[in-house]
Scaffold this motif. Structure first.
Motif, mmCIF file in Angstrom:
data_model
loop_
_atom_site.group_PDB
_atom_site.id
_atom_site.type_symbol
_atom_site.label_atom_id
_atom_site.label_comp_id
_atom_site.label_asym_id
_atom_site.label_seq_id
_atom_site.Cartn_x
_atom_site.Cartn_y
_atom_site.Cartn_z
ATOM 1 N N ASP A 116 -41.909 35.270 36.734
ATOM 2 C CA ASP A 116 -41.966 36.331 35.725
ATOM 3 C C ASP A 116 -40.695 37.172 35.722
ATOM 4 O O ASP A 116 -40.645 38.229 35.091
ATOM 5 N N ILE B 207 -39.379 38.866 38.191
ATOM 6 C CA ILE B 207 -39.548 40.080 38.981
ATOM 7 C C ILE B 207 -38.760 39.916 40.277
ATOM 8 O O ILE B 207 -38.839 38.868 40.930
ATOM 9 N N ALA C 152 -38.446 45.250 38.071
ATOM 10 C CA ALA C 152 -38.194 44.509 36.838
ATOM 11 C C ALA C 152 -36.695 44.242 36.714
ATOM 12 O O ALA C 152 -35.875 45.111 37.012
ATOM 13 N N THR D 131 -36.749 41.224 32.110
ATOM 14 C CA THR D 131 -38.198 41.182 32.275
ATOM 15 C C THR D 131 -38.894 41.894 31.122
ATOM 16 O O THR D 131 -38.531 43.016 30.765
ATOM 17 N N GLU E 299 -42.485 43.362 29.090
ATOM 18 C CA GLU E 299 -43.720 44.061 29.457
ATOM 19 C C GLU E 299 -44.824 43.057 29.777
ATOM 20 O O GLU E 299 -45.625 43.257 30.700
ATOM 21 N N GLU F 287 -44.443 40.058 31.038
ATOM 22 C CA GLU F 287 -44.173 39.444 32.338
ATOM 23 C C GLU F 287 -44.562 40.384 33.487
ATOM 24 O O GLU F 287 -45.046 39.927 34.527
ATOM 25 N N VAL F 288 -44.365 41.685 33.310
ATOM 26 C CA VAL F 288 -44.827 42.655 34.310
ATOM 27 C C VAL F 288 -46.342 42.581 34.430
ATOM 28 O O VAL F 288 -46.909 42.548 35.521
ATOM 29 N N MET G 5 -42.701 50.388 36.905
ATOM 30 C CA MET G 5 -41.765 49.293 36.648
ATOM 31 C C MET G 5 -41.231 49.303 35.225
ATOM 32 O O MET G 5 -40.099 48.897 34.968
ATOM 33 N N LEU G 6 -42.034 49.770 34.278
ATOM 34 C CA LEU G 6 -41.641 49.735 32.862
ATOM 35 C C LEU G 6 -40.851 50.965 32.436
ATOM 36 O O LEU G 6 -40.300 50.981 31.329
ATOM 37 N N PRO H 115 -33.868 49.019 35.177
ATOM 38 C CA PRO H 115 -33.936 47.759 35.938
ATOM 39 C C PRO H 115 -32.806 47.664 36.959
ATOM 40 O O PRO H 115 -31.748 48.275 36.813
#
Length: 409
Positions: A71, A73, A93, A97, A99, A101-102, A123-124, A128
């Protein structure tokens, strides 16, 4: 490094680079996690630790690993195999990456609902991290945890099988010249650290300044920063903790170093170019040597007086009387009072007040605490007495000193 200092180091890294960091042992579970609390179950041996253990066993010859999942990550882990400690960095991320895939990744790791929500949001919403920055960060965590410099190209990648076709992060086979250079780099790093130990522990400020000017830091030699200061910031954190750790070997009380450490850790985030960061590292290293020199210059041959000084510094926030100090260090009050003045040139109360005022300067400079709060925190009988003592020692009122020395303008 002491556990509380190491945890502080990891907490600072987490905040500076906006990354989750977990620290623990295979025998005791997760003992520290940033940037938020995780559940008791997730802290335990059967959860996150249980997922890291197979990696520990599979890569039995490695202390530092990083991963890129299918993904996209990013994650990494540093092991100390003699103590069973580990530091897990991530998940993070990457720049590509999505959203979705998170979301897919978090479904697979099967965390609690609360932790999944917090981690997804985190993470979002943070910047990154690229692969090179992660590798540099892991290299510096390894320097602190294992006291070992591991060149970036020596850090092993462990990929999910699906990722191999998607990521162009492959190692090249290094020729014999590279192997020779690695050996030279290791020798340079060992000699550099040995020299730092010598100059700092001797309080040799001039010699240290000359050495730092003439000798390039091996961590800088190993990396080409190409205008990106994020990797150098990681190195700056590492160098500050290294200098502090060396200084502690002199016997100086840790409280004497805390304010200098905090000052430079704060400054790292405000620096935006490579040259200023290198100057910051140099200044921090020299300042730790100055503190050691001051400690050695003021250290007496009388163990009773030295115990009294250490006790005062370690208990500076409480009300201290000659009776309290004598009782705490098991000394005769009359002997302590008379000998202290003879050895230091100051009475016990003068020394206590000077140390309290030194401590107050930190809070005046770096915090928004009111004068009343600082006076109360340092156990002065009143705010007015604190102000009077401050002016008698510093020559300014606390308010005027704060205006002229405020860190946050």
């Amino acid at each position: 490094m002491e556990k509380d200092k190491f945890n502080h180091y990891l907490k600072t890294l987490s905040k500076a680079f906006n990354i989750p960091i977990a620290y623990g042992q295979f025998t005791g579970g997760i003992t520290h996690f940033e940037p938020f609390d995780i559940t008791t179950e997730e802290n335990g041996l059967d959860y996150i630790v249980g997922k890291i253990k197979p990696v520990y066993n599979k890569f039995s010859e490695e202390n530092v690993l990083y991963f890129v999942t299918s993904d996209l990550i990013l994650m990494g882990v540093v092991f100390n195999r003699s103590t069973n400690e580990f530091v897990f960095v991530g998940p993070i991320a990457s720049h590509t990456t999505t959203e979705k895939e998170v979301e897919n990744y978090l479904k697979k790791v099967n965390l609690s609902e609360d932790t999944t929500y917090k981690l997804a949001k985190y993470m979002l919403n943070v910047k990154p991290l690229d692969q090179n920055s992660l590798i540099e960060l892991l290299s510096n965590v390894n320097l602190i945890l294992n006291d070992e410099i591991r060149p970036s190209h020596k850090i092993v990648a462990a990929y999910d099988s699906e990722t191999l076709d998607r990521i162009a992060f492959a190692y090249n086979e290094y020729n014999i010249e590279t192997i020779k250079q690695d050996k030279l780099d290791a020798e340079h790093a060992a000699n550099y650290k040995l020299s730092l130990n010598y100059f700092i522990l001797d309080g040799d400020i001039e010699g240290l300044a000359d050495f730092l000017e003439r000798t390039e830091d091996p961590l800088t030699v190993q990396n080409s920063y190409c205008g990106n200061v994020s990797e150098l910031k990681v190195m700056a954190f590492s160098r500050i903790f290294t200098a502090e750790t060396i200084a502690l070997k002199s016997g100086i009380p840790s409280v004497d170093l805390e304010e200098t450490q905090r000052y430079y850790l704060r400054k790292i985030n405000s620096v935006s170019n490579e040259e200023d960061l290198k100057n910051l590292i140099t200044n921090a290293t020299i300042d730790f040597a100055k503190l050691v020199k001051n400690y050695l210059d003021n250290k007496t041959d009388n163990p009773t007086i030295n115990r009294a000084v250490t006790y005062i510094k370690n208990n500076i926030t409480v009300k201290l009387t000659a009776d309290d100090i004598a009782k705490a260090i098991k000394a005769n009050k009359r002997y302590l009072f008379t000998r202290f003045k003879k050895e230091t040139g100051k009475t016990l109360i003068q020394f206590v007040n000077e140390e309290k005022i030194k401590k107050s300067c930190y809070y005046l400079q770096f915090t928004d605490k009111s004068l009343a709060e600082i006076a109360n925190f340092l156990s002065f009988s009143s705010q007015s007495y604190f102000q009077a003592v401050f002016k008698s020692i510093v020559g300014q009122t606390p308010t005027d000193w704060r205006k002229n020395n405020r860190y946050f303008k």
